[in-house]
Design a protein around this motif. Structure first.
Motif, mmCIF file in Angstrom:
data_model
loop_
_atom_site.group_PDB
_atom_site.id
_atom_site.type_symbol
_atom_site.label_atom_id
_atom_site.label_comp_id
_atom_site.label_asym_id
_atom_site.label_seq_id
_atom_site.Cartn_x
_atom_site.Cartn_y
_atom_site.Cartn_z
ATOM 1 N N SER A 160 0.799 -1.233 0.000
ATOM 2 C CA SER A 160 0.000 0.000 0.000
ATOM 3 C C SER A 160 0.831 1.282 0.000
ATOM 4 O O SER A 160 0.280 2.363 -0.171
ATOM 5 C CB SER A 160 -0.929 0.015 1.212
ATOM 6 O OG SER A 160 -0.179 0.006 2.423
ATOM 7 N N GLY B 130 -0.725 1.798 -4.920
ATOM 8 C CA GLY B 130 -1.486 1.434 -3.731
ATOM 9 C C GLY B 130 -2.226 2.627 -3.149
ATOM 10 O O GLY B 130 -3.398 2.524 -2.753
ATOM 11 N N LEU C 121 -4.706 -1.385 4.718
ATOM 12 C CA LEU C 121 -3.452 -1.081 4.038
ATOM 13 C C LEU C 121 -2.332 -1.902 4.655
ATOM 14 O O LEU C 121 -2.101 -1.836 5.867
ATOM 15 C CB LEU C 121 -3.132 0.409 4.143
ATOM 16 C CG LEU C 121 -4.201 1.376 3.617
ATOM 17 C CD1 LEU C 121 -3.691 2.809 3.693
ATOM 18 C CD2 LEU C 121 -4.604 1.028 2.197
#
Length: 307
Positions: free
Chosen positions: A7, A12, A29
């Motif tokens: 992430s 991301g 995340l």
């Protein structure tokens, strides 16, 4: 729950923004040092090389996005990519999660003509062979009926925050500093670039479209592909400077690679700058009625972030 593995990278982050804006507030995340993108994000530290940590990261997820970036080294890629993909596949099968794999074009190799979802895989680089290997791991499980997954494929990036993109570094950042732009290979060949917000938005859209799975999708990229020279000229116009540039020939890049390991790793990919590199995303655009950001607008917005 929708989970982003890797992430911390620009893709991301863009996927997280679009998920929160349009699809869900339940976002996890995952990276070695995750940072929030949205106020409601769940953060989980994990090493994707660790099978147990990947299992825990995927647990409870409906959709998983694999957007991780690995150190740009053939050795690291060959050692780490198969392990990461196997861990992620097994975790998604175990927890019945769908998988969205954000991929590049390396597995196509040197393409004569336009790259589409039907372009055969024919890698001509070590990195391309590695990418093809991990695609095979994933799609084998899809064919067996064990996994629902899709490939979201993109060409090279440009845009705000893409500090590792060669065009951002060599063209946009140099012009922003009052320096000459640089281009590797043939400046008169066309080269497709995707605007990163488009890439993130489209990847999130695919993940939330059940009928999109078990397919390859090219992410939305402006069809008006520019040559290197044209990209430099548009960038210079955005900064209101002269479009001065220098071309780095193959031998120059090879020489620089003696002293810089990252440049050395890029030499095998130079073929992408020595031929027309044209990426077609008509399938996605038609399916989702999506108009990609034009190079004019994308370059203008990117330049603003440097002023």
């Amino acid at each position: 729950m929708q989970t982003i593995l890797g992430s911390s990278g620009i893709i991301g982050k863009e996927v997280a923004k679009e998920l929160h804006r349009s699809f869900t507030k339940d976002i996890r995340l995952v990276s070695r040092n995750p940072q929030p993108v949205n106020p409601t994000d769940q953060l989980l530290k994990a090493d994707l090389l660790n099978r147990g940590q990947v299992m825990e990261a995927v647990k409870g997820s409906d959709i998983v996005y694999l957007t991780v970036g690995i150190h740009y080294s053939t050795r690291h890629w060959s050692e780490q990519w198969p392990v990461i993909m196997r861990n992620v596949i097994d975790a998604c099968i175990e927890h019945k999660a769908k998988l969205v794999f954000f991929d590049n074009v390396y597995s196509y190799g040197k393409v004569e003509g336009i790259m589409t979802e039907e372009t055969p895989y024919n890698p001509c680089s070590k990195k391309g062979m590695i990418r093809l290997g991990v695609i095979g791991l994933m799609m084998d499980e899809v064919k067996k009926g064990n996994l629902q997954a899709l490939i979201a494929r993109a060409p090279d990036f440009y845009g705000v925050g893409t500090d590792m993109s060669f065009v951002n570094v060599m063209v946009i950042q140099n012009l922003a500093k009052g320096k000459k732009a640089q281009w590797m290979g043939n400046v008169n060949k066309k080269h497709s670039f995707i605007y990163v917000p488009d890439a993130g938005k489209a990847t999130a859209m695919l993940g939330n479209t059940p009928s999109a799975f078990n397919q390859v999708w090219h992410l939305p990229t402006d069809h008006n592909t520019l040559t290197g020279k044209e990209f430099i000229e548009l960038s210079a116009k955005a900064f209101e400077v002269k479009p001065d540039f220098m071309v780095l020939k193959r031998w120059m890049v090879q020489m620089a690679g003696i002293f810089n390991p990252i440049i050395k790793e890029s030499v095998e990919m130079l073929y992408q700058n020595e031929i027309d590199y044209i990426f077609d995303s008509s399938k996605f655009e038609k399916a989702f009625s999506f108009k990609p950001t034009s190079y004019q607008e994308g370059i203008r917005e990117t330049a603003k972030s440097y002023k």
